[in-house]
Structures are given as C-alpha cells and as structure tokens.
Enzyme design. Structure first.
Site, PDB file in Angstrom:
ATOM      1  N   LYS A  56     -45.771  67.124  -0.452  1.00 51.38           N
ATOM      2  CA  LYS A  56     -44.582  66.645   0.262  1.00 51.38           C
ATOM      3  C   LYS A  56     -43.804  65.649  -0.608  1.00 51.38           C
ATOM      4  O   LYS A  56     -42.597  65.788  -0.817  1.00 51.38           O
ATOM      5  CB  LYS A  56     -45.006  65.964   1.564  1.00 51.38           C
ATOM      6  CG  LYS A  56     -43.882  65.219   2.256  1.00 51.38           C
ATOM      7  CD  LYS A  56     -44.438  64.275   3.317  1.00 51.38           C
ATOM      8  CE  LYS A  56     -43.334  63.476   3.954  1.00 51.38           C
ATOM      9  NZ  LYS A  56     -42.430  64.292   4.774  1.00 51.38           N
TER      10      LYS A  56
ATOM     11  N   HIS B  94     -27.607  68.213  15.232  1.00 53.87           N
ATOM     12  CA  HIS B  94     -28.217  68.507  13.923  1.00 53.87           C
ATOM     13  C   HIS B  94     -27.206  68.372  12.796  1.00 53.87           C
ATOM     14  O   HIS B  94     -27.562  68.440  11.626  1.00 53.87           O
ATOM     15  CB  HIS B  94     -28.800  69.928  13.907  1.00 53.87           C
ATOM     16  CG  HIS B  94     -29.842  70.133  14.961  1.00 53.87           C
ATOM     17  ND1 HIS B  94     -31.057  69.495  14.920  1.00 53.87           N
ATOM     18  CD2 HIS B  94     -29.845  70.853  16.102  1.00 53.87           C
ATOM     19  CE1 HIS B  94     -31.762  69.843  15.984  1.00 53.87           C
ATOM     20  NE2 HIS B  94     -31.051  70.656  16.714  1.00 53.87           N
TER      21      HIS B  94
END
Ligand code: GLN
Ligand code: ZN
Length: 766
Positions: free
Chosen positions: A19, A706
């Site tokens: 990540k 979003h």
C-alpha cells in the site's frame, strides 16, 4: 500421501508495505524500479512464509488487482488506453485508477483516461477492475508477468502452481460495453488460454490452478455449455488443471464441475461441505479432489480435530487424490496474528490469520501422513483453545440470549401505518415542502484527525478530546443554520468509521491493530471482529450517541437527526462468528441498536437515521437464497427501528445504485424516509420505486459526493423535477448522495448553498 497447497496469499504485506509503496509511487516519491523491487521482495517473503506446503501459488501477486492482471495477460485492454506510449505498469495503473497522477510522464501525448469500473468480487469486500468487452474485442497473450514470477519462484526453489482466472469466470464477470453477447467471445478467448497453458507446460509447470468461482452461482444453459466448450478446448494441454471453485456450494453445478475434463477439482469445503458426499460418487476415479477445509473468509482457528475426523476416512479412500487447502485465497484475511500486541493472550488463542491458517494446514497434512500422534501437542493446543472459546463467558451472555429468545413480530412493528405516522410527524416537525437535509458526516478535517490521533496516543486527555469534538459539532451546526437546511445533523466528527465507532462501544466486539484486508488497489479495511453476544456496555445500559446528539440539539431549534449504523451493515462489515448463524448475530445487534434508538427518543430526538449502507452486500451469491437473507435482514432493521412512537421519524440511508431486484424488501423496511444515491444515474434509479409504488418518503441524492464538482442550482432543480415525475413531490426530500466526510468545507458550502436554493425555488413553483 495428501498434498497440501494454497490458493493465494495476501499481497498487501503484513505491515501494508505494498500500500505505502504504491501510494509513494503514484505521488512520484519512489521510482518504478523501487516499486517493482518491493513487489519481488514481497513475493519472495510470502513464498518463504508458505514453505512446507507441497504446491505454492504463483501469479496471485498483483500490483493492483488479479483480474486486471488477467486482462493484461489476455491482451484485453480498453481501447482508450491502447495507444499509450509509456511503461506497461503505468498503463496498468491508468486502467486501474484513471488519468495518471498530475505531472506523470506521457500526460501530454497520451492524455487522461477514465478508470475501469470497479465492482465487488463475488460476496467479498474485495473489488476488481471489470474487464471490458465489445463485439470487436481481440485477445493476445502476454505471459511475461506470469513467466517472470514463475522464474522467481523457481529460483527460490519452490514447487510453483500458477494461478489464473478461468475463461468462463473471466467473461462472466466482465461487461459488454456494446450490446454484444460476451459469450460470443469465448471462441476467440480459448486459443489464448490454450497458448498460455502450452507456454506454462513448456516451462515445466505440472499443475495450474484455474479459478472458476462462477461455478458456485446459478448458471443458465448457455453458461453451462460454455464450461464444457472451454475445458474440452483446453484438455489437450500438456499440464494438469486444478479447477478451483470457492465462496459457496456447487449445488446443482456438481455434475457439471465433476465431469469437466480436468485433472482436479477444488471446492470450498466450508460452504460446500454438503456437496462432498455426492461429489465423491460423481468424480471420475482419476481426479484429484481438493478440499478447502480451512476457512479463508474468517479469522477463527479451525477445529482441527473435527476436520481430521471428517477427512481421515476420505484420505483412506482417495489416497493421493485427496488434497487439502484453505477454502479460497487467503487474500480475504489479514496476514499475521503475531503482529497483534493489544489483543489479550486468551482472545488471540482463538484466532488465526493467514500465516496461522497455513500452520493449521501443515498440521493437518502431517497428521494425515504420519498420524495424529506426530502432531499431538499442536492438536491438543488447538482443542484446548477451541474448548475455552466455546465455554467462555466473554462469548456467551445469557441476558442477550434471553432477550433474543423473546423477540416477537410485534417488536418489528410501528404502532400505525405510514400515512398515519406521516401526518403526525408533519404536525410535529413542521417542515416545508422539499425538506433539505444531509446524510450525516461533515468534512473530517485535518484538525479532527489530528485530535483523534493525539487522543489515541494519549497526548490528549478524554476531556480535551471531548471539547475538541464539541467544537467541531458546533461548527457544523452553525454552518447548517447559515445554510438554512431544514433537518440538521451533528456531523459525526467523533466517529472514525461508521462501524468501528459503534463496535468499540459494544460488548462482543474486538479490534485488531494490523488486521488489514485489501479492499481495492492500495485501499485496505480493518473489519472489526464480532466474537461474542452483543450488547451495549454496562449490561446494555450505556448509550453510545445520546450525549453528542443532545449537545448538537441544544445548539439549535431546528430538528437534529440522531445518527446510527444499522444492524445489517454492522454485521456485513465485520468478521463474524462461526459458532452461530449470521442472522442470530444480526438480531443481537438489532436489539442493541433498538435500545440506542429508544434512548435517543427519550432524550427528545425526533428524527433518527439508521444507516444500512451494506444491506445489499449481504445478498447470497445464489438468487434462490436471497429471500431467506432479506427476510432476516429486514426483520433486524425493523427491530432496531420500530420501537419508536408514530411521531418519531425514522430515516434510513443506502448508497448504491441498484434497487430493482430488492425493492419489495426496501419497502418492507418501512422507514419513514429513505435517502439514496442517485445523482449520477439521472434519477433513473427512482424508476424501481415508481413502478413498485413505493409508499414512503424518498430523498434522492442530488450532489455527487465522490466528485469535487459543485452541482449548480439549475442542475439540482432539474434532477428534482425528474424525481417529481416519478415520486409525488410531497414525498420528496432534497439531500446529497451520501455523507460529506471526504470532502472539504470549501466544496461543501457552495454545493449545499445551491441545494438549499434549489429547494426554495422548487417550493415557489409548487
Ligand atoms: N451517516 C454516514 C455518513 O454520512 C453514512 C455513510 C455511508 O452511507 N456510507 O458518513
Ligand atoms: Zn451512503
């Protein structure tokens, strides 16, 4: 001898190394070579972690998503990225995430591109990049990634079993962008698979794992036929195919699966336990049967004694043809329980993450090869831990069980029907037409996050933290008053996450420090662990939200919405118990939340929202099982919500885009108001509510949260007009699609200003 093997390993890293490397690379902080090197390091480490297994997965590593890797292997790139001039890994990220980061190479010549669509991988919380097809799609093999990883594995001296997504599943989980039939592509696709298998055989591969989880869903005749066509086409390959299914039962597909011309079949023996007896009769005598006996979807220790009792006679009967493995790829569980420092020793002794699950597999393998005595102490430890968990007072709370036993249908019913309630609520709340509200959260600012960090680290004491959160609540109330919204929220500043926040306040929940599971790309979630009977703390008496909400209410004469997460969402976003049904845990959650709802009502809160963002996620893979799930899920919501007086208005919120197939259940929830995400679907989503004659109030989202874009007043009015063509205006609310926690105040204020102006304009037109 029984072969033990693994289907896939988490690639994110025990400390989420992948990540952090991905995010640094995307920010331009590390080089592509450094990222690639980290990938190789993780693969090496993960193979070392799997030592002692007879066959290890290769090709299960992906920088973003294994389905997107497969699309690249098959040369199926969306047309919009095909002429990219740069590096192939960058192109891969372009498909995964859309236009490459600002200042990226080739931004000038190749321009921006839209990201591939993302959707849930079967019934998991993992999201894959949806393969795109058109009638013109051509495939072209690029095996370089797989061969490179194979070479690495070989260099490390492991027995490699390449893992690929099977052709039928690959087509079925993709999307035809024109109106074409995806299945027409099968004939074009199979030669590429055949070529790939040939290449793997030429590189000395003996077994390849081909994942076809679509076999645990209902298949119509065309798709059944596709299975036969595909595997007959591939049967001449000079290697052995292990056809892997998981996440559910084969059920009526047993005969089809058993008779495909492959060398072995893997099944999920947790969910598909009941298939095994019949499969034994169906499987041709040369085929390997791989049983996934260790649950790859939860974090509990396996009952090794029980597994051995079951498989020892099978091993006797099948000999070498019996293989054992986890039920599915371990992608869906955290990596290492050993990292956990805060869970107490007893609780930890009940758990197994990926590494511990592999230990269990090794013990099972050894017990079958050398007898149970060879692993006597491991088996004894396992039995002891399981017995302790079964008997633990931390798990079992008689008061909760008694309360669940007393649930009657009455508990889920409001006093009056919607029409009667609506009239009383209108009299009480005095709201204008097209009332405006928001979904709950306001921006989680850097200051809020810092205060929470400092509080967790012990630098900020509880009182200072409380005051900091109160200040944030006050800020959001003042902003909402200035905006002239009608029903206000407190803004959820004090909440880290909508499930964790409540889980932390419920007995029966535990939290890991490093229990991360990949959700998509570099994003991980850390699902709470629901391990015991659920109740609020202090024997069910300790309220979780009342203090915050009443404080917020004290700041304004306008109605303040109490804000809760619903039982079904709590359940679906947690690791749940394996010692009782999901429905039983859900009912316990429902009772706990019901108590909170009643406490809020007693404290004078007149509007209460119970979020069920994840209701849809719990739907079983087979449609034939949907009704069973929906029945208890809706019942749980109703138990949580429906203890209130007619005058109290219950809201619920859901953020998805598909209601058609569950609209009857949504109506059955009987919330006075439901807010949903609609801004991007141009209100078409309301058709489902319209044709069902959905009777209660609806707030169709008019602000796409979003996106950083600020919707104009005209656009919102336009959307609401479309909504009013489908739903009577007097039952419409005006609100954003979802919570605003990921946005900035600087975006939220103008967007909500436009929303309120739009509502006022609509009222004048009335
Ligand atoms: N009340 C929650 C919020 O506003 C709802 C979040 C969600 O639906 N995912 O953040
Ligand atoms: Zn939402």
């Amino acid at each position: 001898m029984t072969t033990i093997h693994n289907l896939g390993f988490p690639r994110i890293g025990a400390k989420r190394e992948l990540k952090f490397a991905l995010e640094s690379y995307w920010k331009g902080e590390i080089s592509r070579d450094a990222l690639r090197a980290l990938g190789a390091q993780l693969r090496e480490k993960h193979w070392a972690d799997q030592q002692g297994l007879d066959l290890l997965p290769v090709g299960d590593f992906a920088f973003y998503d294994q389905v997107l890797d497969m699309s690249f292997t098959l040369g199926n790139l969306p047309e919009r990225v095909q002429d990219f001039h740069g590096d192939v890994l960058d192109n891969y990220f372009r498909v995964a995430r859309g236009r490459s980061a600002q200042g990226a190479e080739h931004a000038q010549c190749c321009g921006g591109v839209a990201a591939g669509e993302m959707t849930k991988w079967f019934d998991t919380n993992y999201h894959y990049i949806v393969p795109e097809f058109t009638a013109a799609t051509q495939f072209k093999l690029d095996a370089s990634r797989l061969l490179e990883q194979l070479a690495e594995a070989r260099a490390q001296g492991i027995r490699a079993k390449p893992v690929i997504v099977g052709p039928v599943t690959y087509l079925s989980i993709g999307k035809a962008k024109d109106e074409s039939n995806k299945l027409d592509l099968l004939q074009r696709l199979l030669p590429v698979y055949a070529e790939l298998l040939e290449l793997l055989a030429a590189h000395g591969v003996e077994w390849v794992q081909i994942d076809e989880p679509i076999l645990v869903t209902e298949l119509d005749a065309d798709w059944q036929h596709a299975f036969n066509a595909a595997y007959h086409h591939l049967k001449s390959a000079r290697l052995k195919i292990l056809l892997a299914t998981y996440f559910g039962q084969l059920a009526e597909n047993k005969y089809l699966a058993a008779n495909l011309p492959v060398a072995g079949l893997h099944i999920d023996a947790i969910n598909g336990h009941d298939d095994v007896q019949q499969l034994l009769g169906l499987l041709p005598a040369h085929k390997v049967l791989s049983l996934g006996v260790i649950n790859g979807r939860n974090i509990w220790k396996t009952d090794l004694g029980a597994v051995l009792d079951w498989v020892e006679p099978l091993a006797e009967r099948l000999g070498d043809r019996l293989w054992l493995a986890p039920s599915c790829s371990l992608l869906h569980v955290p990596v290492d329980l050993g990292s956990e420092q805060k869970l107490d020793a007893e609780f930890k002794s009940w758990l197994a993450f990926a590494l511990q699950k592999l230990d269990e597999l090794r013990v099972l393998g050894q017990a079958l090869r050398s007898g149970r005595a060879a692993v006597g102490s491991e088996l004894a430890d396992n039995a002891r831990a399981l017995a302790a968990r079964r008997a633990s007072p931390r798990v079992h709370n008689p008061a909760v069980q008694a309360a669940v036993a007393q649930i009657t249908a009455q508990l889920g019913r409001r006093h009056s029907g919607y029409a009667e309630r609506a009239a009383r609520q209108a009299a009480q709340l005095q709201l204008p037409a097209y009332p405006t509200t928001t979904i709950g959260s306001f921006p989680q600012t850097a200051e809020i996050r810092r205060a929470r960090r400092e509080f967790k680290a012990g630098w900020l004491d509880a009182e200072a933290y409380r005051l900091a959160m109160r200040a944030e609540i006050e800020r959001s109330v003042r902003e909402q008053e200035a905006l002239d919204l009608d029903v206000l929220v407190h803004g959820e500043a004090e909440r880290n996450d909508m499930v964790e926040y409540f889980g932390e306040q419920l007995d029966g929940y535990a939290f890991s420090q490093f229990g991360w599971v990949q959700s998509y790309g570099s994003r991980c979630v850390k699902p709470p662990i629901l391990f015991g009977d659920i109740s609020r703390q202090n024997n069910g008496t300790k309220a979780m939200t009342v203090e915050w909400i009443t404080y917020a209410q004290s700041l304004t004469p306008k109605p303040m919405k109490g804000m809760l997460t619903g039982p079904v969402t709590m359940l679906n976003w947690s690791f749940v118990r394996d010692d009782q049904s999901r429905s039983a845990s859900c009912r316990q959650l429902a009772l706990a939340i019901r108590e909170e709802v009643l406490d809020l009502e007693r404290a004078g809160v007149r509007v209460i929202q119970i979020d069920e963002a994840a209701l849809r996620e719990g739907l079983p893979l087979r449609r034939s099982q949907w009704q069973g799930y929906l029945h208890w899920a809706v019942e749980s919501f109703r138990i949580a919500a429906n203890g209130v007086a007619d005058e109290t208005q219950i809201h619920t919120h859901m953020c998805y885009s598909e209601f058609n197939d569950i609209i009857a259940s949504i109506a059955d929830m009987d919330a006075d108001v439901i807010t949903i995400e609609t801004s991007r679907s141009d209100m078409e989503l309301l058709d489902a509510f319209d044709s069902f004659n959905y009777p209660n109030e609806i707030g169709p989202g008019v602000y796409d949260i979003h996106s950083p874009n600020i919707p104009t007043q005209e656009h919102i009015v336009q959307l609401m007009r479309k909504a009013a063509e489908r739903i009577p205006a007097k039952r419409l609310w005006v609100n954003p699609d979802c919570g605003l926690k990921t946005r900035q105040w600087a975006e939220v204020i103008p967007a909500l200003q436009n929303m309120v102006k739009a509502a006022k304009q609509l009222r004048e037109l009335e």
